[in-house]
Structure formats: C-alpha cells, structure tokens
Design a protein around this motif. Structure first.
Motif, PDB file in Angstrom:
ATOM      1  N   ILE A 181     -10.450   2.191  -7.417  1.00  0.00           N
ATOM      2  CA  ILE A 181     -10.838   3.235  -6.453  1.00  0.00           C
ATOM      3  C   ILE A 181     -10.351   4.607  -6.942  1.00  0.00           C
ATOM      4  N   VAL A 182      -9.099   4.642  -7.444  1.00  0.00           N
ATOM      5  CA  VAL A 182      -8.554   5.903  -7.976  1.00  0.00           C
ATOM      6  C   VAL A 182      -9.430   6.406  -9.111  1.00  0.00           C
ATOM      7  N   LYS A 183      -9.846   5.513  -9.994  1.00  0.00           N
ATOM      8  CA  LYS A 183     -10.659   5.879 -11.162  1.00  0.00           C
ATOM      9  C   LYS A 183     -12.041   6.370 -10.756  1.00  0.00           C
ATOM     10  N   ILE A 184     -12.604   5.725  -9.738  1.00  0.00           N
ATOM     11  CA  ILE A 184     -13.943   6.115  -9.263  1.00  0.00           C
ATOM     12  C   ILE A 184     -13.900   7.553  -8.758  1.00  0.00           C
ATOM     13  N   LYS A 185     -12.777   7.911  -8.093  1.00  0.00           N
ATOM     14  CA  LYS A 185     -12.647   9.257  -7.512  1.00  0.00           C
ATOM     15  C   LYS A 185     -12.361  10.311  -8.577  1.00  0.00           C
ATOM     16  N   GLU A 186     -11.783   9.876  -9.700  1.00  0.00           N
ATOM     17  CA  GLU A 186     -11.343  10.809 -10.734  1.00  0.00           C
ATOM     18  C   GLU A 186     -12.540  11.489 -11.413  1.00  0.00           C
ATOM     19  N   LYS A 187     -12.405  12.788 -11.624  1.00  0.00           N
ATOM     20  CA  LYS A 187     -13.465  13.517 -12.322  1.00  0.00           C
ATOM     21  C   LYS A 187     -12.859  14.435 -13.372  1.00  0.00           C
ATOM     22  N   PRO A 188     -13.375  14.492 -14.597  1.00  0.00           N
ATOM     23  CA  PRO A 188     -14.507  13.731 -15.125  1.00  0.00           C
ATOM     24  C   PRO A 188     -14.143  12.256 -15.281  1.00  0.00           C
ATOM     25  N   LYS A 189     -15.148  11.402 -15.139  1.00  0.00           N
ATOM     26  CA  LYS A 189     -14.892   9.964 -15.120  1.00  0.00           C
ATOM     27  C   LYS A 189     -14.641   9.428 -16.534  1.00  0.00           C
ATOM     28  N   GLN A 190     -13.517   8.840 -16.696  1.00  0.00           N
ATOM     29  CA  GLN A 190     -13.169   8.229 -17.985  1.00  0.00           C
ATOM     30  C   GLN A 190     -12.121   7.163 -17.663  1.00  0.00           C
ATOM     31  N   TRP A 191     -12.413   5.906 -17.967  1.00  0.00           N
ATOM     32  CA  TRP A 191     -11.556   4.818 -17.501  1.00  0.00           C
ATOM     33  C   TRP A 191     -10.149   4.889 -18.087  1.00  0.00           C
ATOM     34  N   TYR A 192     -10.066   5.106 -19.386  1.00  0.00           N
ATOM     35  CA  TYR A 192      -8.741   5.139 -20.038  1.00  0.00           C
ATOM     36  C   TYR A 192      -8.651   6.359 -20.932  1.00  0.00           C
ATOM     37  N   ASP A 193      -7.432   6.859 -21.143  1.00  0.00           N
ATOM     38  CA  ASP A 193      -7.314   7.907 -22.144  1.00  0.00           C
ATOM     39  C   ASP A 193      -7.075   7.235 -23.500  1.00  0.00           C
ATOM     40  N   GLU A 194      -7.130   8.020 -24.582  1.00  0.00           N
ATOM     41  CA  GLU A 194      -7.183   7.365 -25.897  1.00  0.00           C
ATOM     42  C   GLU A 194      -5.907   6.620 -26.284  1.00  0.00           C
ATOM     43  N   TYR A 247       0.837  -1.208   0.000  1.00  0.00           N
ATOM     44  CA  TYR A 247       0.000   0.000   0.000  1.00  0.00           C
ATOM     45  C   TYR A 247       0.873   1.260   0.000  1.00  0.00           C
ATOM     46  N   LYS A 248       1.919   1.248   0.850  1.00  0.00           N
ATOM     47  CA  LYS A 248       2.815   2.414   0.946  1.00  0.00           C
ATOM     48  C   LYS A 248       3.544   2.655  -0.379  1.00  0.00           C
ATOM     49  N   ILE A 249       3.985   1.559  -1.000  1.00  0.00           N
ATOM     50  CA  ILE A 249       4.721   1.686  -2.272  1.00  0.00           C
ATOM     51  C   ILE A 249       3.794   2.253  -3.356  1.00  0.00           C
ATOM     52  N   VAL A 250       2.576   1.726  -3.407  1.00  0.00           N
ATOM     53  CA  VAL A 250       1.623   2.200  -4.425  1.00  0.00           C
ATOM     54  C   VAL A 250       1.314   3.682  -4.202  1.00  0.00           C
ATOM     55  N   GLN A 251       1.122   4.065  -2.942  1.00  0.00           N
ATOM     56  CA  GLN A 251       0.848   5.478  -2.620  1.00  0.00           C
ATOM     57  C   GLN A 251       2.023   6.368  -3.048  1.00  0.00           C
ATOM     58  N   TYR A 252       3.231   5.865  -2.812  1.00  0.00           N
ATOM     59  CA  TYR A 252       4.439   6.628  -3.152  1.00  0.00           C
ATOM     60  C   TYR A 252       4.568   6.753  -4.673  1.00  0.00           C
ATOM     61  N   LEU A 253       4.360   5.627  -5.357  1.00  0.00           N
ATOM     62  CA  LEU A 253       4.522   5.624  -6.816  1.00  0.00           C
ATOM     63  C   LEU A 253       3.469   6.477  -7.517  1.00  0.00           C
ATOM     64  N   ASN A 306       5.527  17.439  -6.868  1.00  0.00           N
ATOM     65  CA  ASN A 306       5.299  17.394  -8.307  1.00  0.00           C
ATOM     66  C   ASN A 306       4.078  18.221  -8.659  1.00  0.00           C
ATOM     67  N   GLU A 307       3.947  18.467  -9.966  1.00  0.00           N
ATOM     68  CA  GLU A 307       2.759  19.198 -10.406  1.00  0.00           C
ATOM     69  C   GLU A 307       1.525  18.338 -10.145  1.00  0.00           C
ATOM     70  N   PRO A 308       0.375  18.961  -9.894  1.00  0.00           N
ATOM     71  CA  PRO A 308      -0.835  18.158  -9.711  1.00  0.00           C
ATOM     72  C   PRO A 308      -1.143  17.357 -10.984  1.00  0.00           C
ATOM     73  N   VAL A 309      -1.641  16.145 -10.787  1.00  0.00           N
ATOM     74  CA  VAL A 309      -1.936  15.273 -11.933  1.00  0.00           C
ATOM     75  C   VAL A 309      -3.439  15.029 -11.996  1.00  0.00           C
ATOM     76  N   ALA A 310      -4.065  15.450 -13.111  1.00  0.00           N
ATOM     77  CA  ALA A 310      -5.513  15.256 -13.249  1.00  0.00           C
ATOM     78  C   ALA A 310      -5.816  13.818 -13.654  1.00  0.00           C
ATOM     79  N   ARG A 311      -4.956  13.285 -14.490  1.00  0.00           N
ATOM     80  CA  ARG A 311      -5.202  11.934 -14.993  1.00  0.00           C
ATOM     81  C   ARG A 311      -3.967  11.083 -14.710  1.00  0.00           C
ATOM     82  N   ASP A 312      -4.149  10.131 -13.804  1.00  0.00           N
ATOM     83  CA  ASP A 312      -2.994   9.385 -13.319  1.00  0.00           C
ATOM     84  C   ASP A 312      -2.489   8.361 -14.341  1.00  0.00           C
TER      85      ASP A 312
END
Lengths: 69, 295
Positions: B219-232, B70-76, B154-160
C-alpha cells in the motif's frame, strides 16, 4: 583500481545538505546515499547522473578512479 | 496526530486493558476448573458457560495484537532508526497474535482429553503461554500509551526504507518460528494424521503477520510517487540474497532428502513443503537484513 567519490564533501560544501534531503532529491533511500559515501555501493550511471545534476557538476567531479586494492 | 490515528490509539489502549482483564479472569477461571478436570469430574453448565469469556478474551487478544502491529508499523515508518526496543515490541505483537492459535489448540486438546478420561499435560504449557501473553499485552499497552503516541519530528522521506527493513524483520521472525516448528516435528515425530492437521493451520497462522506487513508495504509503495518498487541498492541486495537463499536451500534440502531417502513416503512427504517455505523465507529475509546493514 576502485571507485571513490566526493559525495560527502559536496554535501557539506553545499550548505550541509543532509543525507535524507539528497536521497529525496534523487529518489533513493537514505541508506543508499550512506553506502555510496562509504564506498560500499557503486551507483548506476543513471543515479550518478542524477547526483551530478543535483550538484550541478560533472559526474567525474563526484566519482573517480583511485589506485589501490 | 490525525484524528483517525488518535482513535486507533484509543482503541489500542482500550483493547489492551480489556485483554489484560480477560486474561486475569481466564487465569482465575481455568485454575478453578483445572483440579476438577484432572480428576475427571463433570464440569457444571455454569462453569462451561464461563469458557465463553476465555473465548472472548482470545478474540480481544487477536484484535489487540493486530491494532498494536498497525500502530508499531506506523510508528516505525516515521522514526529515523529502528531501535532494538522497537523490534522487541514488534516481535511481542506478532507472538501475542500467534499464541492465540496455540491457546485454542491447547484448550481444545484439554477438553478432548478430559472427555476421554486421559491425562492433560497441556495445562503446563497453557499457563506459561497465557502468562507470556499477559506480560506482552501489558508491555504493548504501556508502549501504546507512552511511546507509540509520541510525535516523531524527522525530515520528510520521499522513499521509505523503514517499511522495507520491517518486512525483512517480520519475514525473518516468521520464517524462524515456522522453521523451528517444522524441525520440532522432525525431531519429535507424532502420528502422521496429527502432523497433517496441525502443520497446515500452523503454517498459515505463522505466515499471517508476514503477509500483513507485505500488504502494508504494498500500500505504501502504491501511494509513492514516482512509482518504483525498489531502489537500486535494494535490488542489488535482493539479488545477492536470492543467490544465497538458492544455494543454501539446495544444500539443506538435499541433505534432508538424503537423510530421509528410505522413509520419503512418511514424515518428509508432509513436512517438506512448510520446511522449504519457512527455510527460504528465513534465509532470504535474514540475508536481506544482513546486506542492508553490512553495506
């Protein structure tokens, strides 16, 4: 013919906007912007229009056809 | 750092030190009973009760590896680029978790063989596995103290992107391990009942880290707005990876089918499903990684 673009030039001309900032504005990942700039990925019409809107230019000012292999 | 993150970091450190302590005790304890077990001498009630500490150590290791993951994923999620060292840390956390089930299987086999007066070659596997877990736990504890707590500006990231890449890495690692395990069963066949017992449990355990990371991504995707599962670009990459996986898996599975045509009712009848699952997982995630970095 292949599609080329001025994205990187536009980013630098408009105050050195970072790839991440542009990616956030058009809601894609930073890697997508990176790949478009390197000509490895051709974006959809929708994304091209969003990029044009962000820079307040016409799509043709960002993307254009280039002769060659 | 948020308060909850600080608490999780402290829990990781405490669990790390407790696991190291438990493993040290387990080495000492196992080494004290090994000569008696090899000579088929009776184990005293006091010695038998000490095995509980080994059991507690394994529970601690599960908790420690999951908190570390969990810690590694949060860090990455926050870093600009996932480094090779980060990938090593991630792999170690997954392996420490998976090897706990290996420890359990080995100690259970040793116990059964001692009871029936049989040789116990598993000792020579158990010690290296425990040694690897000790070393990995030490590295993860150190990383938890000095690397994973670092503030990443780091700069804020809208789409991880990092979580997406991480899911592919974990999928490729789990797929590779599962595939290796299944191939080992093809190469060194054991009694069919034994394979049936081991393959189901092992396959489930091997898929747990992947399922956990997918859940985190979800969970990250559910929180993301606007909701879009993948980018093109990701959709394009997944399309190419799917085609690659389909073609490769059909070729490999056909080859396997032809090789085992005369003995389909035996080994292949048990192993085809885990083989197929891990093969497709490995190929799909590996191809996704390849296309992500190639373009």
């Amino acid at each position: 013919m292949k599609i080329d673009n001025n994205l990187k030039k536009l980013r630098f001309d408009r105050g050195q906007i970072s790839q991440q900032k542009l990616a956030n504005a058009v809601f894609v990942t930073r890697l997508t912007i990176h790949s478009i700039e390197n000509g490895k990925f051709v974006p959809s019409t929708y994304l091209s229009l969003k990029l044009a809107k962000f820079f307040n230019v016409k799509v043709e000012e960002i993307f254009f056809l280039k002769e060659g292999k | 750092m948020k308060r909850i993150e600080k608490i999780i970091s402290s829990i990781q450190t405490i669990l790390g030190f407790l696991s190291l302590l438990g493993l040290s005790f387990s080495f000492y304890f196992l080494e004290s009973i090994r000569p008696k077990m090899i000579r088929f001498e009776t184990i005293t009630a006091v010695e038998e009760s000490r095995i509980n500490i080994f059991g507690i150590t394994l529970i601690l290791l599960i908790a420690f590896s999951l908190v570390s993951l969990y810690k590694i994923v949060q860090y990455l999620k926050k870093v600009k680029k996932i480094s090779f060292y980060d990938l090593i840390l991630l792999s170690l956390a997954i392996l420490v978790f998976l090897f706990v089930f290996g420890d359990l299987a080995l100690i259970s086999d040793i116990g059964k063989q001692h009871k029936h007066g049989l040789a116990q070659p598993e000792w020579f596997v158990l010690y290296p596995v425990l040694g690897f877990q000790f070393l990995s736990s030490a590295i993860l504890t150190y990383a938890g103290l000095f690397r994973l707590r670092k503030k990443v500006k780091n700069e804020p990231v809208a789409r991880d992107i990092n979580i997406y890449i991480l899911v592919q890495y974990v999928g490729a690692v789990c797929g590779f391990l599962g595939l290796s395990f299944t191939i080992l069963n093809f190469g060194f066949p054991r009694p069919l009942w034994m394979i049936k017992t081991h393959i189901t449990a092992t396959s489930i355990f091997l898929l747990i880290p992947y399922l956990l990371v997918v859940l985190f991504w979800f969970i990250v995707k559910i929180k993301e707005k606007p909701k879009q599962w993948y980018d093109e670009k990701q959709i394009q990459e997944m399309g190419r990876s799917s085609l690659f996986t389909l073609l490769s898996s059909v070729i490999v599975v056909s080859f396997l089918f032809v090789l085992n045509f005369n003995s389909l009712e035996q080994l292949l009848s048990v192993l085809w499903f885990p083989f197929y699952i891990f093969l497709t997982l490995f190929l799909f995630c590996g191809a996704n990684l390849w296309f992500s970095f190639k373009d």
